[in-house]
Motif scaffolding. Structure first.
Motif, PDB file in Angstrom:
ATOM      1  N   LEU A 165       0.829  -1.204   0.000  1.00 29.98           N
ATOM      2  CA  LEU A 165       0.000   0.000   0.000  1.00 29.98           C
ATOM      3  C   LEU A 165       0.864   1.255   0.000  1.00 29.98           C
ATOM      4  O   LEU A 165       1.853   1.350   0.727  1.00 29.98           O
ATOM      5  N   ARG A 166       0.465   2.220  -0.839  1.00 32.37           N
ATOM      6  CA  ARG A 166       1.180   3.505  -0.879  1.00 32.37           C
ATOM      7  C   ARG A 166       0.482   4.487   0.046  1.00 32.37           C
ATOM      8  O   ARG A 166      -0.737   4.606   0.029  1.00 32.37           O
ATOM      9  N   PRO A 167       1.276   5.238   0.828  1.00 32.30           N
ATOM     10  CA  PRO A 167       0.637   6.222   1.717  1.00 32.30           C
ATOM     11  C   PRO A 167       0.040   7.383   0.916  1.00 32.30           C
ATOM     12  O   PRO A 167       0.494   7.685  -0.180  1.00 32.30           O
ATOM     13  N   ALA A 193      -9.214  -8.829   5.378  1.00 31.18           N
ATOM     14  CA  ALA A 193      -7.963  -9.192   6.064  1.00 31.18           C
ATOM     15  C   ALA A 193      -6.779  -8.822   5.183  1.00 31.18           C
ATOM     16  O   ALA A 193      -6.880  -8.877   3.950  1.00 31.18           O
ATOM     17  N   GLY A 194      -5.681  -8.441   5.807  1.00 36.11           N
ATOM     18  CA  GLY A 194      -4.464  -8.126   5.051  1.00 36.11           C
ATOM     19  C   GLY A 194      -3.243  -8.170   5.959  1.00 36.11           C
ATOM     20  O   GLY A 194      -3.355  -8.224   7.180  1.00 36.11           O
ATOM     21  N   MET A 195      -2.064  -8.126   5.345  1.00 33.49           N
ATOM     22  CA  MET A 195      -0.793  -8.227   6.082  1.00 33.49           C
ATOM     23  C   MET A 195      -0.253  -6.852   6.465  1.00 33.49           C
ATOM     24  O   MET A 195      -0.468  -5.867   5.753  1.00 33.49           O
ATOM     25  N   TYR A 196       0.531  -6.838   7.535  1.00 29.99           N
ATOM     26  CA  TYR A 196       1.149  -5.606   8.030  1.00 29.99           C
ATOM     27  C   TYR A 196       2.517  -5.996   8.556  1.00 29.99           C
ATOM     28  O   TYR A 196       2.629  -6.816   9.476  1.00 29.99           O
ATOM     29  N   ILE A 197       3.555  -5.450   7.968  1.00 26.24           N
ATOM     30  CA  ILE A 197       4.909  -5.902   8.308  1.00 26.24           C
ATOM     31  C   ILE A 197       5.720  -4.752   8.900  1.00 26.24           C
ATOM     32  O   ILE A 197       5.790  -3.671   8.315  1.00 26.24           O
ATOM     33  N   ILE A 198       6.308  -4.992  10.062  1.00 27.67           N
ATOM     34  CA  ILE A 198       7.202  -4.014  10.686  1.00 27.67           C
ATOM     35  C   ILE A 198       8.645  -4.471  10.456  1.00 27.67           C
ATOM     36  O   ILE A 198       8.974  -5.638  10.683  1.00 27.67           O
ATOM     37  N   ARG A 199       9.472  -3.539   9.994  1.00 25.87           N
ATOM     38  CA  ARG A 199      10.880  -3.864   9.718  1.00 25.87           C
ATOM     39  C   ARG A 199      11.809  -2.936  10.495  1.00 25.87           C
ATOM     40  O   ARG A 199      11.393  -1.884  10.952  1.00 25.87           O
ATOM     41  N   ASN A 200      13.084  -3.315  10.586  1.00 24.98           N
ATOM     42  CA  ASN A 200      14.101  -2.368  11.068  1.00 24.98           C
ATOM     43  C   ASN A 200      15.477  -2.723  10.495  1.00 24.98           C
ATOM     44  O   ASN A 200      15.643  -3.750   9.832  1.00 24.98           O
ATOM     45  N   GLU A 201      16.436  -1.836  10.738  1.00 24.17           N
ATOM     46  CA  GLU A 201      17.781  -1.999  10.172  1.00 24.17           C
ATOM     47  C   GLU A 201      18.462  -3.260  10.677  1.00 24.17           C
ATOM     48  O   GLU A 201      19.123  -3.979   9.934  1.00 24.17           O
ATOM     49  N   LYS A 203      -4.108   5.246  15.110  1.00 25.81           N
ATOM     50  CA  LYS A 203      -2.685   5.559  15.241  1.00 25.81           C
ATOM     51  C   LYS A 203      -1.894   4.304  15.607  1.00 25.81           C
ATOM     52  O   LYS A 203      -2.220   3.631  16.582  1.00 25.81           O
ATOM     53  N   TYR A 204      -0.867   4.043  14.836  1.00 27.42           N
ATOM     54  CA  TYR A 204      -0.008   2.887  15.081  1.00 27.42           C
ATOM     55  C   TYR A 204       1.427   3.366  15.294  1.00 27.42           C
ATOM     56  O   TYR A 204       2.099   3.751  14.332  1.00 27.42           O
ATOM     57  N   PRO A 205       1.915   3.339  16.528  1.00 22.87           N
ATOM     58  CA  PRO A 205       3.273   3.837  16.791  1.00 22.87           C
ATOM     59  C   PRO A 205       4.374   2.864  16.340  1.00 22.87           C
ATOM     60  O   PRO A 205       5.521   3.273  16.190  1.00 22.87           O
ATOM     61  N   ASN A 206       4.032   1.608  16.156  1.00 21.78           N
ATOM     62  CA  ASN A 206       4.996   0.594  15.699  1.00 21.78           C
ATOM     63  C   ASN A 206       6.229   0.524  16.585  1.00 21.78           C
ATOM     64  O   ASN A 206       7.341   0.266  16.113  1.00 21.78           O
ATOM     65  N   ASN A 207       5.975   0.747  17.861  1.00 20.09           N
ATOM     66  CA  ASN A 207       7.033   0.761  18.847  1.00 20.09           C
ATOM     67  C   ASN A 207       7.189  -0.644  19.421  1.00 20.09           C
ATOM     68  O   ASN A 207       6.949  -0.883  20.594  1.00 20.09           O
ATOM     69  N   GLN A 208       7.552  -1.573  18.583  1.00 19.10           N
ATOM     70  CA  GLN A 208       7.689  -2.966  18.994  1.00 19.10           C
ATOM     71  C   GLN A 208       8.660  -3.635  18.040  1.00 19.10           C
ATOM     72  O   GLN A 208       9.096  -3.021  17.068  1.00 19.10           O
ATOM     73  N   ARG A 209       8.974  -4.893  18.352  1.00 22.19           N
ATOM     74  CA  ARG A 209       9.942  -5.597  17.498  1.00 22.19           C
ATOM     75  C   ARG A 209       9.401  -5.737  16.077  1.00 22.19           C
ATOM     76  O   ARG A 209       8.188  -5.804  15.884  1.00 22.19           O
ATOM     77  N   PRO A 210      10.292  -5.800  15.111  1.00 25.17           N
ATOM     78  CA  PRO A 210       9.831  -6.085  13.744  1.00 25.17           C
ATOM     79  C   PRO A 210       9.055  -7.397  13.752  1.00 25.17           C
ATOM     80  O   PRO A 210       9.450  -8.341  14.443  1.00 25.17           O
ATOM     81  N   ILE A 257       0.687  -3.581   4.295  1.00 26.73           N
ATOM     82  CA  ILE A 257       1.191  -2.314   4.825  1.00 26.73           C
ATOM     83  C   ILE A 257       2.580  -2.585   5.398  1.00 26.73           C
ATOM     84  O   ILE A 257       2.751  -3.456   6.243  1.00 26.73           O
ATOM     85  N   GLU A 258       3.571  -1.880   4.857  1.00 28.51           N
ATOM     86  CA  GLU A 258       4.965  -2.081   5.268  1.00 28.51           C
ATOM     87  C   GLU A 258       5.434  -0.854   6.012  1.00 28.51           C
ATOM     88  O   GLU A 258       5.395   0.244   5.464  1.00 28.51           O
ATOM     89  N   VAL A 259       5.907  -1.032   7.219  1.00 26.24           N
ATOM     90  CA  VAL A 259       6.328   0.115   8.018  1.00 26.24           C
ATOM     91  C   VAL A 259       7.669  -0.170   8.662  1.00 26.24           C
ATOM     92  O   VAL A 259       8.126  -1.311   8.737  1.00 26.24           O
ATOM     93  N   GLU A 260       8.281   0.896   9.118  1.00 26.75           N
ATOM     94  CA  GLU A 260       9.551   0.815   9.803  1.00 26.75           C
ATOM     95  C   GLU A 260       9.259   0.869  11.308  1.00 26.75           C
ATOM     96  O   GLU A 260       8.311   1.531  11.734  1.00 26.75           O
TER      97      GLU A 260
END
Ligand code: C2O
Ligand code: CU
Ligand code: CU
Length: 523
Positions: free
Chosen positions: A16-18, A167-175, A138-145, A60-63
């Motif tokens: 998804l594009r913001p 239903a859909g996927m949501y992926i949290i990533r980090n460096e 609001k999703y702070p994504n303050n958790q592990r990838p 939805i892909e987020v950092e």
């Protein structure tokens, strides 16, 4: 109608594009719509509900720590696509038939963004449920990838809204995770596994009644059933798809997005899965497994290595789990026993990915950290219409709060299953760890309510030693989990993730209570 398996290619949901992106906030808008979707090229198009016109919804892909806002918008018709049972908790006549609310499963979010079942809204926010607070979540994504997923959670009709396609996927990533050099890009693929039944005209079939002994004259029509499993296995919105895989390693983020069905997955090449992550992110170490047992709502992050498979080898991903799990009928080896097919093709370029022997640090809780132990029994009874009814601690969703952990406190919950099937128990806002499963005498328990253990505690499987938000609670065992509540206080739910159980009535509210407030009250 028999569909030819492995006819259609696997579809990979688009990212998804913001709508807007500033340095502080990434803003998305997601519409829920009715549209037609083709699940298989031999099947007529199916009327479905989905996010942004897609089945499954866009990924939805987020950092990690990226502040994400999503306006979930309901553009659905007024009449439901599937049979709505008017008797279920607050889904009576006064309620709009079509109502939606989105929950980001596995996410640590404030209560007002969690998708509480009573925070529903109708088309254009025309009507809102008693706990509706805001249009933008609001999703702070303050958790592990981690591999999370978003799905509908509206009171009384979650099973129908998810089955319709929400239903859909949501992926949290980090460096840090990127630095591990796991397979990525084209070689990292989400697999959303669901089951559906189709009528001959291609429309979705969902049962509208159930047989009970001595139904009273006011028996609800339509009526919920104790669980719905389809005869067709769908991966990323295609029935029994195939995927061309190069001779290299792939990372698959598997989600069981089914209403009731568990899967026991294996590869008919005899290859192993290398599991690297569970619900809440990476494990400490990779775990090699011949089979993966995945309950509704669980996620398994794994690597499969096709490097040494000869070109044009066909590898079938199979399922051998019974339904209901684990006492029901085995799957049909020709239909529900098949999931998808991998077709090995030549490698393009070299495979520079790796699966490190150390993935992430998982600090295990100590039992001594817990300030409180709570018992949660999984009960089976019948409702006023003689239908099978599943409850938690013999209470229904509308009953008052009984669990009120304090922010920051660690608690142990003992999930006591004296019944027949395995229930996947899910708790909102937090990720937990599994301590063990202790066998007990269910006859004694059912007669007297006394817990008499009959054996040693069984430690969690190697692939269950990471962070979890959904746990398989097998019959005859007390499944012990441990977690720290918070950081947010407020009203959340915990429930069985078999969606027909959740809707009737295996879901309970709980309050996370601010510590300060508790202290003041004690004085
Ligand atoms: Cu995946 Cu309360 O849900
Ligand atoms: Cu959840
Ligand atoms: Cu259940």
């Amino acid at each position: 109608m028999a569909l030819t398996p492995f006819l259609d290619p696997l579809h990979i949901p688009r990212v998804l594009r913001p709508k807007k992106r500033s340095k502080d906030v990434t803003y998305y808008e997601v519409k829920m719509e009715e549209f037609f979707h083709q699940f298989h090229s031999e099947l007529p198009e199916t009327k479905v509900w989905g996010y942004e016109g897609q089945i499954p919804g866009p990924t939805i892909e987020v950092e990690q720590r990226e502040c994400v806002h999503v306006k979930w918008m309901n553009n659905l018709p007024d009449e439901h696509l599937l049979p709505v049972d008017p008797s279920l908790h607050s889904s009576g006549e006064h309620m709009p038939q079509v109502r939606t609310v989105v929950h980001l499963h596995g996410a640590e979010v404030e209560p007002d963004s969690d998708g509480y079942p009573d925070a529903w809204f109708t088309r254009d926010f025309g009507k809102c449920g008693p706990r509706f607070v805001q249009k933008v979540y609001k999703y702070p994504n303050n958790q592990r990838p981690a591999t999370l997923w978003y799905h509908d959670h509206a009171v009384g009709i979650t099973r129908l809204n998810v089955y319709a396609g929400l239903a859909g996927m949501y992926i949290i990533r980090n460096e840090q995770e990127r630095a591990l050099n796991l397979p990525s890009g084209r070689y990292e693929i989400p697999l959303v596994i669901q089951d559906r039944t189709f009528n001959d005209d291609g429309s979705l079939f969902y049962p509208s009644t159930v047989n009970v002994v001595d139904p009273p004259p006011n028996f609800p029509n339509p009526s919920i059933t104790p669980g719905v499993a389809g005869d067709t296995i769908v991966v990323n919105g295609k029935a029994w798809p195939y995927l061309n895989v190069e001779q290299r390693r792939y990372r698959f983020r598997i989600l069981n997005g089914s209403n009731e069905r568990f899967y026991r997955l294996s590869l008919d090449s005899g290859q192993q899965f290398i599991q690297i992550g569970s619900d809440g992110g990476l494990l400490q170490k990779p775990v090699r497994l011949d089979e993966l047992v995945i309950a509704p709502a669980e996620r398994i992050d794994c690597v499969v290595d096709f490097t040494n498979q000869p070109v044009s080898t066909k590898i079938v991903l199979k399922n051998t789990a019974t339904t209901p799990f684990d006492f029901g009928a085995p799957p049909d080896p020709e239909t529900t026993g098949l999931v998808m097919e991998f077709r090995v093709v030549e490698r393009t370029g070299s495979d520079t990915s790796s699966v490190p022997q150390f993935l992430s640090t998982i600090k295990r809780f100590d039992e001594g950290d817990a300030s409180r132990i709570r018992d949660i029994t999984l009960d089976v009874t019948t409702d006023m219409y003689n239908r099978l009814l599943f409850l938690l601690n013999n209470r229904d969703f509308m009953d008052g709060i009984t669990e009120n952990p304090i922010v920051g406190d660690v608690e142990i919950w003992r999930i006591i299953n004296p019944g027949l099937g395995v229930h996947p128990i899910h708790i909102h806002q937090i990720q937990f760890q599994i301590l063990d499963r202790i066998p007990f005498d269910t006859d004694v328990f059912n007669l007297t309510g006394q817990l008499r253990f009959t054996g040693e505690p069984e430690p969690p499987q190697a692939n269950e030693r990471g962070w979890k938000d959904t746990v398989q609670a097998p019959p005859g065992f007390v499944t012990r989990i441990i977690m720290r509540f918070g950081p947010y206080s407020g009203r959340y739910v915990y429930h069985c993730h078999i969606l027909e159980h959740e809707d009737h009535d295996m879901m309970r509210p709980f309050d996370v209570v601010p510590r300060r407030w508790v202290r003041v009250k004690k004085i």
